[in-house]
Write an enzyme that holds these catalytic residues in place. Structure first.
Site, PDB file in Angstrom:
ATOM      1  CB  CYS A 284      -0.983  -0.016   1.165  1.00 48.17           C
ATOM      2  SG  CYS A 284      -0.240   0.170   2.803  1.00 48.17           S
ATOM      3  CG  HIS A 332      -4.618   0.133   3.850  1.00 45.23           C
ATOM      4  ND1 HIS A 332      -3.928  -0.861   3.174  1.00 45.23           N
ATOM      5  CD2 HIS A 332      -5.514   0.629   2.960  1.00 45.23           C
ATOM      6  CE1 HIS A 332      -4.393  -0.964   1.941  1.00 45.23           C
ATOM      7  NE2 HIS A 332      -5.352  -0.064   1.781  1.00 45.23           N
ATOM      8  CG  HIS A 344      -6.788   0.429  -1.576  1.00 51.91           C
ATOM      9  ND1 HIS A 344      -6.989  -0.263  -0.409  1.00 51.91           N
ATOM     10  CD2 HIS A 344      -7.792   0.024  -2.407  1.00 51.91           C
ATOM     11  CE1 HIS A 344      -8.045  -1.053  -0.520  1.00 51.91           C
ATOM     12  NE2 HIS A 344      -8.550  -0.896  -1.713  1.00 51.91           N
TER      13      HIS A 344
END
Length: 369
Positions: A284, A332, A344
């Protein structure tokens, strides 16, 4: 006296033997049930598997960010160590040259016999020439003294460099241990997630990894290798990516944010690989770093550092190009593309994709361009 006879044990009759055997087996079965080894492991529902897999992925991602941080610090420590070693080698070369010059001077004094100056003047056939030579020798002696001082200083500097190198080498070893620990944590979590997913049928696995039921032929393949065919829950580059990318470029606050968003759209469908920063696979924070690198902006490697890399903005102020972070541990990150959506790199079971930002607990946002 009547003779005493031994009583012979009577053998069990057929019916009696069968009854005893049945009771023995029943007892063993009962004991097995009570000691907990007789229960078959209950089959988890798809929802239960999804909850467990999601938790394992979150834990693996948190460990991945710690791995990325340890890797970055280990690399920096190794670079500092190499620099110290190179500088020590250069200083050692200069010291060896200075020592050679001092050695030559000492050898010359030995050859001259170090005769006292008064005797050299008395015995000299040319007093004027001797006096000129004595003045030169005095200046040479001054130079020698300065050279000795420099050599001593160089020795101290080299020893300081070697001490710093020893400290840095210890730091490198410590970082490498932490790196291995986080790597082991990530691989263990991902292995558990794969084992859970392997128990499911392809439609069930697709439901867990995409959030919606999907036909087996269109299900996203799990794992980190190769690219996956998009499902209806994963917008394709042709149908959604380009159209929204154009909108993102039009509404981005500046050209750099627009460039970063466009890069993220070009990477739709790329596989998630933990620790990867592109160009063909990402985790990520690696995707975010690569997107802004394409726009000429250098971002830190981890989510923990990226959230502090720019100006914080509220959720209501989001613009395309902003970084959006999730979970209480800020483990994240995605890049906002407008209309409540982001791009993402989710996890090893899903490629880089467009997703709504409200599918995870929102932790904050940062504008870096």
């Amino acid at each position: 006296m009547a003779a005493h006879r031994k009583l012979r044990a009577r053998s069990l009759s057929g019916n009696t033997a069968r009854t005893a055997a049945t009771l023995a087996l029943a007892g063993a079965a009962t004991a097995t049930v009570f000691d907990g080894t007789g229960h078959a492991e209950p089959r988890l529902t798809t929802a239960q598997v999804k909850n467990k897999v999601d938790r394992l992925y979150r834990e693996a991602e948190a460990a991945t960010e710690k791995y990325n941080d340890a890797h970055e610090k280990a690399s920096a420590a190794q670079h500092r160590l190499n620099t110290l070693r190179d500088e020590t080698a250069r200083r050692q070369t200069r010291l060896d040259t200075a020592r050679g010059a001092l050695g030559s001077f000492a050898a010359a004094q030995y050859r001259d016999g170090a005769i006292a100056p008064s005797w050299q003047l008395a015995l000299s056939s040319s007093p004027d020439r001797y006096l000129d030579g004595a003045a030169y020798a005095e200046r040479a002696g001054d130079r020698q003294a300065r050279q000795v001082t420099r050599v001593r200083a160089q020795l101290r500097e080299i020893e300081q460099l070697r001490g710093a190198a020893r400290v840095e080498a210890k730091s490198v070893r410590s970082r490498q241990v932490e790196l291995k620990r986080q790597k082991d944590t990530v691989t263990a979590k991902l292995k558990q997630a794969r084992q859970l997913l392997d128990r499911l049928t392809p439609p069930e696995r697709a439901e867990v990894t995409t959030g919606t039921a999907a036909a087996p032929a269109r299900a996203t393949r799990s794992g980190t290798g190769g690219r996956s065919a998009p499902t209806p829950a994963v917008p394709t580059r042709a149908s959604t990516g380009r159209a929204t990318a154009h909108t993102g470029r039009a509404t981005a606050p500046n050209s750099r944010a627009s460039t970063a968003v466009a890069y993220a759209y070009r990477k739709l469908g790329s596989p998630y690989v933990w620790g990867a920063t592109g160009p063909n696979a990402f985790d990520c924070s690696g995707l975010i770093q690569a997107a802004y690198r394409s726009a000429g902006i250098s971002l830190p490697r981890t989510t923990y550092a990226q959230i502090n890399a720019g100006r914080r903005v509220s959720r209501s102020q989001l613009q395309p190009g902003d970084l959006v972070f999730f979970y209480s541990g800020v483990s994240h990150v995605g890049i906002y593309v407008g209309n409540g959506r982001m791009i993402h790199a989710p996890n090893p079971s899903a490629p880089v994709r467009v997703a709504p930002i409200d599918q995870m607990p929102f932790a904050g946002a940062t504008r870096v361009a």
